[in-house]
Design a protein around this motif. Structure first.
Motif, PDB file in Angstrom:
ATOM      1  N   TRP A 100       3.229  52.340 137.518  1.00 52.81           N
ATOM      2  CA  TRP A 100       2.269  51.314 137.084  1.00 52.81           C
ATOM      3  C   TRP A 100       2.583  50.839 135.666  1.00 52.81           C
ATOM      4  O   TRP A 100       2.557  49.644 135.378  1.00 52.81           O
ATOM      5  CB  TRP A 100       0.858  51.877 137.188  1.00 52.81           C
ATOM      6  CG  TRP A 100      -0.271  51.062 136.642  1.00 52.81           C
ATOM      7  CD1 TRP A 100      -1.257  51.493 135.812  1.00 52.81           C
ATOM      8  CD2 TRP A 100      -0.581  49.676 136.913  1.00 52.81           C
ATOM      9  NE1 TRP A 100      -2.144  50.487 135.534  1.00 52.81           N
ATOM     10  CE2 TRP A 100      -1.749  49.352 136.200  1.00 52.81           C
ATOM     11  CE3 TRP A 100       0.027  48.689 137.682  1.00 52.81           C
ATOM     12  CZ2 TRP A 100      -2.333  48.094 136.231  1.00 52.81           C
ATOM     13  CZ3 TRP A 100      -0.540  47.421 137.712  1.00 52.81           C
ATOM     14  CH2 TRP A 100      -1.704  47.129 137.003  1.00 52.81           C
ATOM     15  N   LEU A 101       2.906  51.756 134.766  1.00 50.34           N
ATOM     16  CA  LEU A 101       3.279  51.369 133.402  1.00 50.34           C
ATOM     17  C   LEU A 101       4.528  50.500 133.433  1.00 50.34           C
ATOM     18  O   LEU A 101       4.604  49.470 132.758  1.00 50.34           O
ATOM     19  CB  LEU A 101       3.504  52.608 132.538  1.00 50.34           C
ATOM     20  CG  LEU A 101       4.002  52.329 131.118  1.00 50.34           C
ATOM     21  CD1 LEU A 101       2.950  51.601 130.301  1.00 50.34           C
ATOM     22  CD2 LEU A 101       4.397  53.642 130.423  1.00 50.34           C
ATOM     23  N   HIS A 102       5.513  50.901 134.215  1.00 52.76           N
ATOM     24  CA  HIS A 102       6.752  50.121 134.301  1.00 52.76           C
ATOM     25  C   HIS A 102       6.470  48.724 134.844  1.00 52.76           C
ATOM     26  O   HIS A 102       7.009  47.728 134.346  1.00 52.76           O
ATOM     27  CB  HIS A 102       7.760  50.843 135.196  1.00 52.76           C
ATOM     28  CG  HIS A 102       9.004  50.063 135.457  1.00 52.76           C
ATOM     29  ND1 HIS A 102      10.001  49.892 134.504  1.00 52.76           N
ATOM     30  CD2 HIS A 102       9.416  49.369 136.554  1.00 52.76           C
ATOM     31  CE1 HIS A 102      10.966  49.144 135.005  1.00 52.76           C
ATOM     32  NE2 HIS A 102      10.644  48.823 136.249  1.00 52.76           N
ATOM     33  N   ALA A 103       5.606  48.622 135.851  1.00 54.06           N
ATOM     34  CA  ALA A 103       5.301  47.324 136.452  1.00 54.06           C
ATOM     35  C   ALA A 103       4.590  46.408 135.458  1.00 54.06           C
ATOM     36  O   ALA A 103       4.930  45.225 135.330  1.00 54.06           O
ATOM     37  CB  ALA A 103       4.441  47.519 137.701  1.00 54.06           C
ATOM     38  N   VAL A 104       3.594  46.948 134.740  1.00 52.00           N
ATOM     39  CA  VAL A 104       2.859  46.133 133.774  1.00 52.00           C
ATOM     40  C   VAL A 104       3.779  45.664 132.653  1.00 52.00           C
ATOM     41  O   VAL A 104       3.766  44.484 132.259  1.00 52.00           O
ATOM     42  CB  VAL A 104       1.664  46.924 133.202  1.00 52.00           C
ATOM     43  CG1 VAL A 104       1.034  46.193 132.018  1.00 52.00           C
ATOM     44  CG2 VAL A 104       0.616  47.156 134.285  1.00 52.00           C
TER      45      VAL A 104
END
Length: 355
Positions: free
Chosen positions: A283-287
């Motif tokens: 999720w951090l990578h996607a954001v």
């Protein structure tokens, strides 16, 4: 997207921020600010709901809204808080260089009214332009300045989403908080023992602050001697680099040793907020990837101050706290630049809608 439509949303973020600043909303008295937000979201076609929460001796409410999206996408919780630490309405000064500050003794309140305004403007753009987006749950929480009381009391969070964007970091826009420290407070009271004994207690407390062990840091933040004894307050921070169970075990052992070595008359300890770490989450990578594609470079940091994100993590969510751009929160010097609202709105649109 036309230049005209982008300018309209940029203006709406600033306009709504200025509208919120005219509403007094200290913790426990957020309802009026919430009603303004509810009216704005209902105008967008969103369904809204109130969730009553107890804040000490008063009853306030979290404000929820929902934007149905593509059911094939994982839902997202977007969180900002309605309350301010201080009561009163600031005398807003907009300087020629773009900075906004208060001209009276009331702090500006950009924490977190700027975050709320950017969420509103970002959602308005996503919906008006028909962008593909996940189901979005919006939580405008009450009592964040009282130890995230609104989030901690909520019964709806567990049923909303597993991923969260919290818009409340005192950091430049373009910053994502990937890990947050936890904090506990210990209050101790000592019986009167004479001046020499009070000095011995103070020295023992100071020595204890450097014997916490790996993963914990400590500070004596208050020591008040009096004729009837003395009182002390100690802050302990938990590093997100250490497993929470190990850190808590070390903390409990440290408190027990502190009691043994200083012999207080009374001890009270409280977890102010837990530590969390989302560095390994997709999720951090996607954001980060979405924001960098949409606006520009993004920086990931760890944060020492707690907020709703810390408690959301303890509830099983993956929270990413987003830098809002305000500075010197809760002080007379608090300020934010108008461009921060513009850029933050664009970052939220990039994070919450599909490329």
């Amino acid at each position: 997207m036309s230049g005209e439509s982008r300018a309209a949303d940029d203006k709406s973020a600033l306009a709504f921020f200025l509208e919120l600043l005219r509403i007094d909303s200290p913790s426990g008295s957020e309802r009026r600010a919430g009603r303004a937000c509810a009216a704005w979201m209902e105008d967008m076609g969103l369904s809204v709901a109130w969730e009553p929460v107890s804040l000490g001796d008063t009853v306030s409410a979290n404000l929820w809204a929902f934007a149905p999206g593509d059911p094939a996408l994982d839902p997202v919780l977007v969180c900002a808080h309605l309350d301010t630490r201080w009561a009163g309405v600031p005398d807003v000064r907009r300087r020629s260089d773009g900075w906004m500050e208060s001209g009276n003794d009331v702090p500006l309140g950009a924490d977190d009214k700027a975050g709320v305004a950017a969420v509103m403007a970002g959602m308005a753009r996503i919906l008006r332009e028909g962008r593909r987006h996940p189901p979005i749950h919006i939580l405008l929480s009450a009592g964040e300045e009282l130890g995230s009381a609104g989030v901690r009391a909520s019964r709806r969070i567990a049923f909303s989403a597993r991923r969260a964007l919290v818009v409340d970091a005192e950091a430049p826009v373009g910053t994502l908080v990937e890990a947050g420290y936890g904090q506990a407070r210990v209050w101790l009271r000592y019986a009167a023992r004479g001046e020499a004994d009070r000095f011995s207690v103070w020295r023992a407390l100071q020595e204890a602050t450097v014997r916490t062990g790996f993963g914990l840091t400590c500070e004596l933040v208050r020591f008040v001697p009096s004729d009837t004894g003395c009182e002390a307050e100690v802050a302990v921070w938990f590093s997100p680099d250490v497993d929470g169970r190990i850190a808590k075990a070390r903390y409990r052992s440290w408190v027990a040793e502190l009691e043994r070595s200083t012999e207080p008359r009374d001890v009270r300890a409280e977890l102010v907020y837990p530590a969390y770490d989302v560095r390994a989450s997709s999720w951090l990578h996607a954001v980060r990837s979405r924001m960098e594609r949409g606006v520009g470079p993004v920086t990931c940091v760890r944060m020492r101050d707690g907020c709703d994100a810390n408690w959301l993590a303890s509830m099983g969510l993956l929270p990413i706290n987003v830098g809002v751009g305000y500075e010197s929160a809760h002080t007379r010097a608090e300020r934010i630049h108008e461009e921060s609202l513009v850029r933050l709105t664009r970052l939220l649109v990039a994070a919450l809608s599909e490329p």
